[in-house]
Write a protein that holds these residues in place. Structure first.
Motif, PDB file in Angstrom:
ATOM      1  N   PHE A   7       0.820  -1.209   0.000  1.00 28.98           N
ATOM      2  CA  PHE A   7       0.000   0.000   0.000  1.00 28.98           C
ATOM      3  C   PHE A   7       0.860   1.268   0.000  1.00 28.98           C
ATOM      4  CE2 PHE A   7      -2.485  -3.169   2.593  1.00 28.98           C
ATOM      5  CZ  PHE A   7      -3.340  -3.538   1.569  1.00 28.98           C
ATOM      6  N   LYS A   8       1.812   1.337  -0.928  1.00 32.84           N
ATOM      7  CA  LYS A   8       2.714   2.490  -0.977  1.00 32.84           C
ATOM      8  C   LYS A   8       2.855   2.980  -2.416  1.00 32.84           C
ATOM      9  CE  LYS A   8       5.043   0.979   3.185  1.00 32.84           C
ATOM     10  NZ  LYS A   8       4.715  -0.422   3.356  1.00 32.84           N
ATOM     11  N   PRO A   9       1.994   3.910  -2.819  1.00 36.67           N
ATOM     12  CA  PRO A   9       0.936   4.514  -2.012  1.00 36.67           C
ATOM     13  C   PRO A   9      -0.386   3.745  -2.096  1.00 36.67           C
ATOM     14  CG  PRO A   9       1.113   5.704  -4.085  1.00 36.67           C
ATOM     15  CD  PRO A   9       2.187   4.631  -4.102  1.00 36.67           C
ATOM     16  N   VAL A  10      -1.286   4.111  -1.202  1.00 36.40           N
ATOM     17  CA  VAL A  10      -2.671   3.615  -1.253  1.00 36.40           C
ATOM     18  C   VAL A  10      -3.358   4.286  -2.444  1.00 36.40           C
ATOM     19  CG1 VAL A  10      -4.856   3.489   0.009  1.00 36.40           C
ATOM     20  CG2 VAL A  10      -2.682   3.508   1.273  1.00 36.40           C
ATOM     21  N   HIS A  11      -4.210   3.544  -3.155  1.00 31.48           N
ATOM     22  CA  HIS A  11      -4.965   4.169  -4.254  1.00 31.48           C
ATOM     23  C   HIS A  11      -6.373   3.586  -4.332  1.00 31.48           C
ATOM     24  CE1 HIS A  11      -4.271   0.575  -6.688  1.00 31.48           C
ATOM     25  NE2 HIS A  11      -2.952   0.734  -6.600  1.00 31.48           N
ATOM     26  N   ALA A  12      -7.158   4.098  -5.262  1.00 32.18           N
ATOM     27  CA  ALA A  12      -8.580   3.743  -5.356  1.00 32.18           C
ATOM     28  C   ALA A  12      -8.801   2.264  -5.635  1.00 32.18           C
ATOM     29  CB  ALA A  12      -9.267   4.585  -6.430  1.00 32.18           C
ATOM     30  N   GLY A  13      -7.861   1.601  -6.308  1.00 36.45           N
ATOM     31  CA  GLY A  13      -8.000   0.163  -6.558  1.00 36.45           C
ATOM     32  C   GLY A  13      -7.982  -0.633  -5.259  1.00 36.45           C
ATOM     33  N   HIS A  14      -7.088  -0.268  -4.337  1.00 29.05           N
ATOM     34  CA  HIS A  14      -7.063  -0.923  -3.029  1.00 29.05           C
ATOM     35  C   HIS A  14      -8.392  -0.709  -2.288  1.00 29.05           C
ATOM     36  CE1 HIS A  14      -2.510   0.079  -3.243  1.00 29.05           C
ATOM     37  NE2 HIS A  14      -2.677  -1.187  -3.606  1.00 29.05           N
ATOM     38  N   ILE A  15      -8.848   0.538  -2.288  1.00 28.73           N
ATOM     39  CA  ILE A  15     -10.067   0.887  -1.544  1.00 28.73           C
ATOM     40  C   ILE A  15     -11.279   0.146  -2.113  1.00 28.73           C
ATOM     41  CG2 ILE A  15     -11.562   2.772  -0.787  1.00 28.73           C
ATOM     42  CD1 ILE A  15      -8.704   2.939   0.353  1.00 28.73           C
ATOM     43  N   THR A  57      -9.467  -5.980   8.766  1.00 26.72           N
ATOM     44  CA  THR A  57      -8.209  -5.465   9.308  1.00 26.72           C
ATOM     45  C   THR A  57      -7.213  -5.328   8.171  1.00 26.72           C
ATOM     46  OG1 THR A  57      -8.599  -6.479  11.473  1.00 26.72           O
ATOM     47  CG2 THR A  57      -6.333  -5.860  10.947  1.00 26.72           C
ATOM     48  N   ILE A  58      -6.742  -4.111   7.953  1.00 26.83           N
ATOM     49  CA  ILE A  58      -5.752  -3.834   6.914  1.00 26.83           C
ATOM     50  C   ILE A  58      -4.373  -3.883   7.560  1.00 26.83           C
ATOM     51  CG2 ILE A  58      -4.936  -2.138   5.233  1.00 26.83           C
ATOM     52  CD1 ILE A  58      -7.886  -0.972   5.375  1.00 26.83           C
ATOM     53  N   VAL A  59      -3.498  -4.730   7.020  1.00 27.09           N
ATOM     54  CA  VAL A  59      -2.145  -4.880   7.570  1.00 27.09           C
ATOM     55  C   VAL A  59      -1.149  -4.316   6.556  1.00 27.09           C
ATOM     56  CG1 VAL A  59      -0.414  -6.479   8.440  1.00 27.09           C
ATOM     57  CG2 VAL A  59      -2.831  -6.933   8.872  1.00 27.09           C
ATOM     58  N   ILE A  60      -0.494  -3.228   6.931  1.00 27.13           N
ATOM     59  CA  ILE A  60       0.437  -2.523   6.046  1.00 27.13           C
ATOM     60  C   ILE A  60       1.862  -3.013   6.305  1.00 27.13           C
ATOM     61  CG2 ILE A  60       1.337  -0.246   5.390  1.00 27.13           C
ATOM     62  CD1 ILE A  60      -1.296   0.896   6.682  1.00 27.13           C
ATOM     63  N   SER A  61       2.581  -3.341   5.260  1.00 24.52           N
ATOM     64  CA  SER A  61       3.987  -3.723   5.399  1.00 24.52           C
ATOM     65  C   SER A  61       4.751  -2.630   6.142  1.00 24.52           C
ATOM     66  CB  SER A  61       4.618  -3.939   4.024  1.00 24.52           C
ATOM     67  OG  SER A  61       6.024  -4.041   4.135  1.00 24.52           O
ATOM     68  N   CYS A  62       5.592  -3.041   7.097  1.00 25.50           N
ATOM     69  CA  CYS A  62       6.361  -2.077   7.900  1.00 25.50           C
ATOM     70  C   CYS A  62       7.594  -1.566   7.159  1.00 25.50           C
ATOM     71  CB  CYS A  62       6.763  -2.694   9.233  1.00 25.50           C
ATOM     72  SG  CYS A  62       7.900  -4.092   9.093  1.00 25.50           S
ATOM     73  N   ILE A  63       7.880  -2.128   5.989  1.00 25.69           N
ATOM     74  CA  ILE A  63       9.080  -1.741   5.245  1.00 25.69           C
ATOM     75  C   ILE A  63       8.744  -0.608   4.278  1.00 25.69           C
ATOM     76  CG2 ILE A  63      10.859  -2.529   3.633  1.00 25.69           C
ATOM     77  CD1 ILE A  63      10.414  -5.357   4.753  1.00 25.69           C
ATOM     78  N   PRO A  64       9.457   0.530   4.352  1.00 29.92           N
ATOM     79  CA  PRO A  64       9.217   1.604   3.378  1.00 29.92           C
ATOM     80  C   PRO A  64       9.459   1.112   1.952  1.00 29.92           C
ATOM     81  CG  PRO A  64      10.573   2.398   5.191  1.00 29.92           C
ATOM     82  CD  PRO A  64      10.501   0.893   5.324  1.00 29.92           C
ATOM     83  N   LYS A  65       8.729   1.690   1.022  1.00 26.09           N
ATOM     84  CA  LYS A  65       8.897   1.363  -0.401  1.00 26.09           C
ATOM     85  C   LYS A  65       9.356   2.623  -1.122  1.00 26.09           C
ATOM     86  CE  LYS A  65       8.207  -1.120  -4.236  1.00 26.09           C
ATOM     87  NZ  LYS A  65       8.917  -2.346  -4.566  1.00 26.09           N
ATOM     88  N   GLU A  66      10.609   2.611  -1.555  1.00 28.21           N
ATOM     89  CA  GLU A  66      11.187   3.765  -2.243  1.00 28.21           C
ATOM     90  C   GLU A  66      10.988   5.046  -1.432  1.00 28.21           C
ATOM     91  OE1 GLU A  66      10.176   3.805  -6.473  1.00 28.21           O
ATOM     92  OE2 GLU A  66       9.954   1.628  -6.384  1.00 28.21           O
ATOM     93  N   GLY A  67      11.103   4.909  -0.117  1.00 32.09           N
ATOM     94  CA  GLY A  67      11.002   6.052   0.781  1.00 32.09           C
ATOM     95  C   GLY A  67       9.621   6.254   1.380  1.00 32.09           C
TER      96      GLY A  67
END
Length: 200
Positions: free
Chosen positions: A12-20, A37-47
């Protein structure tokens, strides 16, 4: 209607309308009473940080009491799904991994079902893990002015928009959310500015 705890992992980096759109498909289920429950990866993606993704989800789902957003403690959000099910974080009941029926995610979902089944390595009494994929029509950019016009929204392309400081094209990935009044254009502008400071 039976309750089902759907755990939806991703970068989800970034979040967009397809995810929603996929998440709303779960919340609108006629088969189960879904807690999501939405679980977001804790690892940054390209910052791009997990915190900015969580803040955006928090805005979109602010009025949805059945939606919970967390940042994974593990490097893999899939491992977080295993942990949440195995620890019965929502008590006994029905659990499912959020996924579409296409690609590798459905295979991961089937693997979780197998491992939590009665003969599986992670069998947990009181927990039933089910196959519960949802599919949506591809969400396309609306009003984009380049080679990706009318194409399916992609996080990779959005990261390029951020690097190019191209807000006009970036916001076309959120037209559906704005039109449905799930979020304002001012919120999209703020999201763009936040991500612009993070993107490598």
């Amino acid at each position: 209607m039976e309750k089902c705890h759907v755990i939806f992992p991703g970068k989800f980096k970034p979040v967009h309308a397809g995810h929603i759109a996929m998440m709303h498909k779960y919340l609108d289920s006629k088969k189960y009473d879904v807690d999501l429950t939405i679980v977001i990866s804790c690892i940054p993606k390209e910052g791009i940080s997990p915190e900015s993704s969580k803040a955006f989800f928090d805005q979109v789902f602010a009025k949805h009491r059945k939606v919970h957003i967390v940042i994974a403690k593990n490097n893999s959000p899939i491992i977080e799904v295993y942990d949440m099910i195995g620890q019965k974080v929502f008590g006994d009941g029905i659990y499912a991994m959020g996924t579409s029926s296409k690609g590798t995610d459905i295979k991961r979902s089937d693997e979780i079902i197998r491992k939590f089944g009665k003969d599986g390595k992670y069998y947990t009494p009181g927990v039933t893990v089910i196959r519960f994929p949802v599919d949506t029509e591809p969400i396309s950019y609306v009003g984009r002015k380049d080679a990706y016009a009318n194409g399916e929204i992609s996080s990779t392309i959005l990261r390029n928009d951020l690097r190019n400081n191209d807000y006009a094209n970036f916001k076309t990935a959120y037209t559906q959310l704005i039109n449905n009044k799930e979020i304002s254009e001012a919120d999209i502008r703020n999201y763009f500015e936040t991500l612009s400071k993070e993107i490598l």
